[in-house]
Design a protein around this motif. Structure first.
Motif, short mmCIF file in Angstrom:
data_model
loop_
_atom_site.label_atom_id
_atom_site.label_comp_id
_atom_site.label_asym_id
_atom_site.label_seq_id
_atom_site.Cartn_x
_atom_site.Cartn_y
_atom_site.Cartn_z
N GLN A 1 0.78 -1.24 0.02
CA GLN A 1 0.06 -0.01 0.06
C GLN A 1 0.83 1.24 -0.07
N PRO A 2 0.90 2.24 -1.25
CA PRO A 2 1.48 3.32 -1.13
C PRO A 2 0.84 4.27 -0.51
N LEU A 3 1.84 5.56 0.01
CA LEU A 3 1.12 6.65 0.69
C LEU A 3 0.00 7.44 -0.14
N ASP A 4 -1.20 7.53 0.56
CA ASP A 4 -2.23 8.59 -0.39
C ASP A 4 -1.81 9.90 -0.03
N LEU A 5 -1.66 10.67 -1.06
CA LEU A 5 -1.16 11.97 -0.82
C LEU A 5 -2.20 13.15 -1.05
N LYS A 6 -3.27 12.58 -1.46
CA LYS A 6 -4.46 13.65 -1.50
C LYS A 6 -4.45 14.45 -0.51
N GLY A 7 -4.48 15.73 -0.99
CA GLY A 7 -4.77 16.80 0.04
C GLY A 7 -3.40 17.53 0.51
N SER A 8 -2.28 16.63 0.28
CA SER A 8 -0.90 16.93 0.90
C SER A 8 -0.51 18.42 0.05
N ALA A 9 0.17 19.17 1.00
CA ALA A 9 0.82 20.56 0.44
C ALA A 9 2.14 20.45 -0.15
N VAL A 10 2.22 20.58 -1.34
CA VAL A 10 3.46 20.57 -2.19
C VAL A 10 3.84 21.82 -2.33
N LEU A 11 5.33 22.20 -2.36
CA LEU A 11 5.87 23.11 -2.84
C LEU A 11 7.01 22.62 -3.73
N ILE B 1 10.06 20.38 -2.75
CA ILE B 1 10.75 19.64 -3.84
C ILE B 1 11.58 20.97 -4.56
N ASN B 2 12.77 20.71 -4.21
CA ASN B 2 13.93 21.80 -4.69
C ASN B 2 14.30 21.10 -6.25
N ASN B 3 13.55 21.83 -7.20
CA ASN B 3 13.76 21.50 -8.50
C ASN B 3 14.43 22.42 -9.20
N ALA B 4 14.27 23.80 -8.97
CA ALA B 4 15.13 24.66 -10.02
C ALA B 4 16.43 24.58 -9.82
N GLY B 5 16.91 24.66 -10.69
CA GLY B 5 18.58 24.39 -11.23
C GLY B 5 19.04 24.78 -12.40
N LEU B 6 20.22 25.05 -12.74
CA LEU B 6 20.76 25.45 -14.10
C LEU B 6 22.34 25.02 -14.10
N ALA B 7 22.79 24.84 -15.13
CA ALA B 7 24.26 24.93 -15.74
C ALA B 7 24.24 26.00 -16.72
N ARG C 1 5.61 19.75 12.96
CA ARG C 1 4.16 18.90 12.85
C ARG C 1 4.65 17.42 13.04
N GLY C 2 5.76 17.21 12.94
CA GLY C 2 6.13 15.39 12.86
C GLY C 2 5.77 15.10 11.53
N LYS C 3 5.98 15.68 10.56
CA LYS C 3 5.61 15.38 9.13
C LYS C 3 6.34 16.07 8.08
N GLY C 4 6.96 15.23 7.10
CA GLY C 4 7.40 16.36 6.05
C GLY C 4 8.25 15.38 5.20
N HIS C 5 8.49 15.84 4.01
CA HIS C 5 9.55 15.13 2.99
C HIS C 5 10.09 16.40 2.15
N ILE C 6 11.48 16.20 2.07
CA ILE C 6 12.29 17.00 1.37
C ILE C 6 13.04 16.29 0.20
N VAL C 7 12.72 16.75 -0.99
CA VAL C 7 13.21 16.34 -2.19
C VAL C 7 14.12 17.13 -3.03
N ASN C 8 15.43 16.85 -3.21
CA ASN C 8 16.32 17.78 -3.79
C ASN C 8 16.61 17.10 -5.11
N ILE C 9 16.43 17.96 -5.93
CA ILE C 9 16.73 17.42 -7.53
C ILE C 9 18.25 17.54 -7.77
N SER C 10 19.08 16.48 -7.59
CA SER C 10 20.45 16.89 -7.79
C SER C 10 20.77 16.20 -9.45
#
Length: 277
Positions: free
Chosen positions: A10-20, A102-108, A147-156
């Motif tokens: 069973q994967p996590l249901d993200l419905k309603g989760s706040a995503v930046l 989700i830290n996606n912004a980046g450039l070369a 809040r005891g909840k969160g996920h940080i995703v860095n696009i490398s």
């Protein structure tokens, strides 16, 4: 990688989760926005181009009428003052806290050698690829811990694992992102916050156009191969964020099938340019 429902896991249901999501106006960011909209998340879409943000917001709402209205934030991640004000800006727009960052912004910029790097390019890559990531984590991490909840995703990038000729400054920034991500995971190991890096290889987006400043040069990067596309990386981001909360994916390293290293893809005549995202 798939997030299809399974009777066995069973994967996590993200419905309603706040995503930046930063860098949301094109490429991986835009593809990721679509995937999280499909999951009915509440999106805060950040990017420099206001018109593209508004167009994306409209398209998402038309495709998913029951989607919580996305928040469009015109933001250059090099602007530290705007990042500092972002939590209050989001709160005023109806997003009291961020569940997934989700830290996606980046450039070369360019393919200069280490002794020919231009200071302005170095500063821009460091500010965008490194400082902004650290600042955003420091800005939204505390509320995640409270809040005891969160996920940080860095696009490398695979360039954060393998350095190559013509990529000294860019590779340095992505190595920094990887080191920061690992250190962050150590810092937060005693909390429920998860920390992930996504390290793509060659992805056909506007990345190479920005790097070379020339569409014809950018097109040559992808000649005679089948590169990854933005949707492939968006799928990986959705995968890591939908694992059960006790599962923390540290990093996903992916290449196009024709690629075995951050730079070298296939045998070519003449000079081979760096192609890693």
């Amino acid at each position: 990688m798939s997030c299809l429902p399974s009777s066995l896991y069973q994967p996590l249901d993200l419905k309603g989760s706040a995503v930046l999501l930063t860098g949301a106006t094109a490429g991986i960011g835009e593809a990721t926005a679509w995937r999280f909209a499909e999951l009915r998340c509440h999106l805060a879409l950040c990017g420099r181009r206001t018109e593209r943000l508004e167009a994306l917001k409209k398209a998402l709402c038309e495709r998913f009428p029951d989607l919580p209205e996305p928040i469009a934030v015109t933001l250059d991640v090099q602007d530290t003052e705007k990042i500092a004000k972002l939590p209050e800006q989001l709160k005023a727009a109806g997003m009291a806290a961020v569940d997934i960052l989700i830290n996606n912004a980046g450039l070369a910029l360019g393919v200069a050698s280490a002794i020919e790097n231009e200071l302005s390019n170095i500063q821009t890559m460091l500010a965008t690829n490194v400082t902004a990531v650290m600042h955003l984590v420091a800005t939204f991490g505390p509320q995640m811990r409270e809040r005891g909840k969160g996920h940080i995703v860095n696009i490398s990038s695979v360039a954060g694992h393998e350095a190559y000729q013509g990529g000294s400054a860019y590779c340095a920034t992505k190595h920094a992102v990887n080191a920061f991500t690992i250190a962050s995971r150590h810092d937060l190991a005693g909390t429920p916050i998860r920390v992930t890096a996504i390290s793509p290889g060659m992805v056909e987006t506007d990345f190479s156009k920005v790097r070379f400043g020339d569409e014809s040069k950018a097109a040559k990067v992808y000649e005679n191969i089948i590169p990854l596309v933005a949707e492939d990386i968006a799928d990986q981001i959705v995968y890591v964020t939908t694992r059960p909360r006790h599962v923390q994916i540290a990093d996903i390293i992916s290449y196009a099938t024709n690629q075995g290293h951050a730079k070298y893809v296939i045998e070519r005549q003449g000079e081979s340019m760096g192609a890693g995202n």
